[in-house]
Design a protein around this motif. Structure first.
Motif, PDB file in Angstrom:
ATOM      1  N   THR A 157      53.941  18.571  39.175  1.00 26.13           N
ATOM      2  CA  THR A 157      54.382  19.960  39.228  1.00 26.13           C
ATOM      3  C   THR A 157      53.261  20.772  38.590  1.00 26.13           C
ATOM      4  O   THR A 157      52.875  20.511  37.450  1.00 26.13           O
ATOM      5  CB  THR A 157      55.680  20.137  38.423  1.00 26.13           C
ATOM      6  N   ILE A 158      52.725  21.720  39.378  1.00 26.68           N
ATOM      7  CA  ILE A 158      51.597  22.506  38.856  1.00 26.68           C
ATOM      8  C   ILE A 158      52.082  23.913  38.559  1.00 26.68           C
ATOM      9  O   ILE A 158      52.490  24.639  39.469  1.00 26.68           O
ATOM     10  CB  ILE A 158      50.429  22.522  39.869  1.00 26.68           C
ATOM     11  N   LYS A 159      52.030  24.294  37.293  1.00 29.59           N
ATOM     12  CA  LYS A 159      52.452  25.647  36.922  1.00 29.59           C
ATOM     13  C   LYS A 159      51.303  26.609  37.221  1.00 29.59           C
ATOM     14  O   LYS A 159      50.158  26.374  36.825  1.00 29.59           O
ATOM     15  CB  LYS A 159      52.813  25.691  35.440  1.00 29.59           C
ATOM     16  N   LEU A 160      51.616  27.672  37.958  1.00 31.96           N
ATOM     17  CA  LEU A 160      50.588  28.667  38.283  1.00 31.96           C
ATOM     18  C   LEU A 160      50.779  29.918  37.439  1.00 31.96           C
ATOM     19  O   LEU A 160      51.907  30.298  37.125  1.00 31.96           O
ATOM     20  CB  LEU A 160      50.667  29.041  39.760  1.00 31.96           C
ATOM     21  N   VAL A 161      49.687  30.539  37.087  1.00 30.99           N
ATOM     22  CA  VAL A 161      49.736  31.831  36.375  1.00 30.99           C
ATOM     23  C   VAL A 161      48.848  32.808  37.142  1.00 30.99           C
ATOM     24  O   VAL A 161      47.922  32.385  37.859  1.00 30.99           O
ATOM     25  CB  VAL A 161      49.254  31.692  34.913  1.00 30.99           C
ATOM     26  N   PRO A 162      49.101  34.128  37.023  1.00 30.78           N
ATOM     27  CA  PRO A 162      48.271  35.081  37.775  1.00 30.78           C
ATOM     28  C   PRO A 162      46.842  35.137  37.236  1.00 30.78           C
ATOM     29  O   PRO A 162      46.622  34.944  36.038  1.00 30.78           O
ATOM     30  CB  PRO A 162      48.964  36.430  37.561  1.00 30.78           C
ATOM     31  N   THR A 163      45.907  35.407  38.130  1.00 25.34           N
ATOM     32  CA  THR A 163      44.529  35.680  37.693  1.00 25.34           C
ATOM     33  C   THR A 163      44.431  37.170  37.341  1.00 25.34           C
ATOM     34  O   THR A 163      45.322  37.948  37.676  1.00 25.34           O
ATOM     35  CB  THR A 163      43.531  35.378  38.827  1.00 25.34           C
ATOM     36  N   ARG A 164      43.339  37.536  36.689  1.00 24.40           N
ATOM     37  CA  ARG A 164      43.125  38.967  36.419  1.00 24.40           C
ATOM     38  C   ARG A 164      42.656  39.634  37.704  1.00 24.40           C
ATOM     39  O   ARG A 164      41.850  39.049  38.443  1.00 24.40           O
ATOM     40  CB  ARG A 164      42.051  39.144  35.335  1.00 24.40           C
ATOM     41  N   ASP A 165      43.135  40.836  37.973  1.00 29.22           N
ATOM     42  CA  ASP A 165      42.756  41.533  39.199  1.00 29.22           C
ATOM     43  C   ASP A 165      41.469  42.326  38.958  1.00 29.22           C
ATOM     44  O   ASP A 165      41.457  43.301  38.203  1.00 29.22           O
ATOM     45  CB  ASP A 165      43.888  42.457  39.662  1.00 29.22           C
ATOM     46  N   ILE A 166      40.407  41.906  39.596  1.00 27.48           N
ATOM     47  CA  ILE A 166      39.084  42.517  39.367  1.00 27.48           C
ATOM     48  C   ILE A 166      39.066  43.946  39.913  1.00 27.48           C
ATOM     49  O   ILE A 166      38.618  44.883  39.250  1.00 27.48           O
ATOM     50  CB  ILE A 166      37.984  41.674  40.048  1.00 27.48           C
ATOM     51  N   LEU A 167      39.580  44.101  41.141  1.00 28.55           N
ATOM     52  CA  LEU A 167      39.571  45.426  41.778  1.00 28.55           C
ATOM     53  C   LEU A 167      40.373  46.430  40.945  1.00 28.55           C
ATOM     54  O   LEU A 167      39.902  47.549  40.667  1.00 28.55           O
ATOM     55  CB  LEU A 167      40.149  45.301  43.193  1.00 28.55           C
ATOM     56  N   ALA A 168      41.564  46.033  40.521  1.00 28.72           N
ATOM     57  CA  ALA A 168      42.407  46.946  39.720  1.00 28.72           C
ATOM     58  C   ALA A 168      41.728  47.275  38.397  1.00 28.72           C
ATOM     59  O   ALA A 168      41.821  48.407  37.911  1.00 28.72           O
ATOM     60  CB  ALA A 168      43.775  46.318  39.487  1.00 28.72           C
ATOM     61  N   SER A 169      41.020  46.300  37.831  1.00 25.99           N
ATOM     62  CA  SER A 169      40.352  46.560  36.540  1.00 25.99           C
ATOM     63  C   SER A 169      39.238  47.584  36.707  1.00 25.99           C
ATOM     64  O   SER A 169      38.993  48.398  35.816  1.00 25.99           O
ATOM     65  CB  SER A 169      39.806  45.261  35.931  1.00 25.99           C
ATOM     66  N   LEU A 170      38.563  47.583  37.850  1.00 24.72           N
ATOM     67  CA  LEU A 170      37.510  48.590  38.102  1.00 24.72           C
ATOM     68  C   LEU A 170      38.140  49.951  38.394  1.00 24.72           C
ATOM     69  O   LEU A 170      37.645  50.986  37.948  1.00 24.72           O
ATOM     70  CB  LEU A 170      36.616  48.169  39.271  1.00 24.72           C
ATOM     71  N   GLY A 171      39.253  49.932  39.128  1.00 22.41           N
ATOM     72  CA  GLY A 171      39.941  51.184  39.452  1.00 22.41           C
ATOM     73  C   GLY A 171      40.459  51.894  38.206  1.00 22.41           C
ATOM     74  O   GLY A 171      40.607  53.121  38.199  1.00 22.41           O
ATOM     75  N   ALA A 172      40.721  51.109  37.151  1.00 29.34           N
ATOM     76  CA  ALA A 172      41.292  51.696  35.926  1.00 29.34           C
ATOM     77  C   ALA A 172      40.210  52.214  34.980  1.00 29.34           C
ATOM     78  O   ALA A 172      40.525  52.842  33.973  1.00 29.34           O
ATOM     79  CB  ALA A 172      42.134  50.639  35.217  1.00 29.34           C
ATOM     80  N   LEU A 173      38.943  51.944  35.281  1.00 25.33           N
ATOM     81  CA  LEU A 173      37.857  52.386  34.372  1.00 25.33           C
ATOM     82  C   LEU A 173      37.766  53.905  34.351  1.00 25.33           C
ATOM     83  O   LEU A 173      37.837  54.557  35.384  1.00 25.33           O
ATOM     84  CB  LEU A 173      36.508  51.798  34.824  1.00 25.33           C
ATOM     85  N   ARG A 174      37.592  54.467  33.167  1.00 25.38           N
ATOM     86  CA  ARG A 174      37.360  55.905  33.003  1.00 25.38           C
ATOM     87  C   ARG A 174      36.205  56.097  32.027  1.00 25.38           C
ATOM     88  O   ARG A 174      36.228  55.449  30.982  1.00 25.38           O
ATOM     89  CB  ARG A 174      38.611  56.624  32.492  1.00 25.38           C
ATOM     90  N   PRO A 175      35.218  56.957  32.245  1.00 23.12           N
ATOM     91  CA  PRO A 175      35.089  57.743  33.463  1.00 23.12           C
ATOM     92  C   PRO A 175      34.750  56.854  34.650  1.00 23.12           C
ATOM     93  O   PRO A 175      34.229  55.745  34.474  1.00 23.12           O
ATOM     94  CB  PRO A 175      33.928  58.691  33.144  1.00 23.12           C
TER      95      PRO A 175
END
Ligand code: PMT
Length: 213
Positions: A110-128
């Motif tokens: 049984t392999i437990k999966l966890v989410p990866t970090r979302d690269i695109l969302a992390s760039l979209g959240a950058l300010r400025p």
């Protein structure tokens, strides 16, 4: 201008010999890198494991996992004008990697999966916001609805969607068909063509958008 492009799949290790991955060949992302270079731009290409040669002149950064791709992208943001995230990044990874090969005699694991970090969302959240951000969307249904959801949630300037169920298009093929969705509710169709030709068109469109912004 300086492009940062991601391409190819990621591999998420289960044990020293097995991993979770997907069918991305890197062809679409590498074609965009090639097109940007041919148009005289600088290119950093962050690539998962693929069987392609990097286009001459690109700064190639090789990675394997989603975590490595996340770190490499963030480490190469200086001076970037346009980021195009074309990689097929795994959404889930095994919670841990077994130190030794999981043995068949021990039964089905049984392999437990966890989410990866979302690269695109992390760039979209950058300010400025210092660069134009374009993500891809690989869809198997409800293309517009799903692409627009990604555009909004991940705070992109454009989402480039492809139907990856269409025969001969999407993953692994030499051809594709793209629809670019923009935040002003408009969209632009780039009909079926070689990934090379689509990449040329895409680079022109993204440069035009960047110059206007
Ligand atoms: O490589 P080829 O064989 O030429 O195939 C091309 C392609 C089908 C892989 C390409 O055209 C494509 O659609 N790339 C995006 C694949 C994908 O992962 O789409 P998605 O809808 O699951 O992800 C949406 C966006 O979020 C993508 O820009 C992806 O890079 C990004 N993402 C996803 C997960 C994650 N953890 N981090 C991310 O940045």
């Amino acid at each position: 201008m300086k492009f940062l492009i991601t391409a190819g799949p990621t591999r998420e290790p289960i044990d020293p010999v097995r991993y979770i991955s997907n069918r991305s060949s890197g062809k679409m992302g590498y074609a965009i890198a090639q097109a940007a270079l041919e148009a005289g731009h600088e290119v950093v290409l962050v690539s998962g494991p693929v069987a392609l040669n990097a286009p001459a002149g690109a700064q190639l950064v090789r990675v394997t996992t989603a975590d490595e791709m996340y770190d490499a992208v963030h480490a190469h943001l200086a001076g970037v004008d346009i980021a195009v995230l074309c990689a097929a990044v795994a959404d889930f990874k095994p919670a841990s990697c077994a130190p030794r090969k999981i043995k068949k005699r021990d039964g089905v694991p049984t392999i437990k999966l966890v989410p990866t970090r979302d690269i695109l969302a992390s760039l979209g959240a950058l300010r400025p916001k210092k660069f134009l951000l374009a993500g891809f969307a690989a869809e198997t249904g409800d293309l517009e609805k799903n692409a627009r959801e990604k555009l909004e949630k991940k705070q992109c300037d454009a989402v480039i969607a492809n139907d990856v169920l269409a025969p001969g298009l999407g993953f692994e093929s030499d051809e594709n068909a793209l629809t670019i969705f923009l935040p002003d509710q408009s969209s632009r169709v780039l009909p079926r063509a070689s990934k090379h030709d689509l990449a040329n068109a895409l680079v022109k469109i993204l440069c035009g958008m960047q110059q206007k912004s």
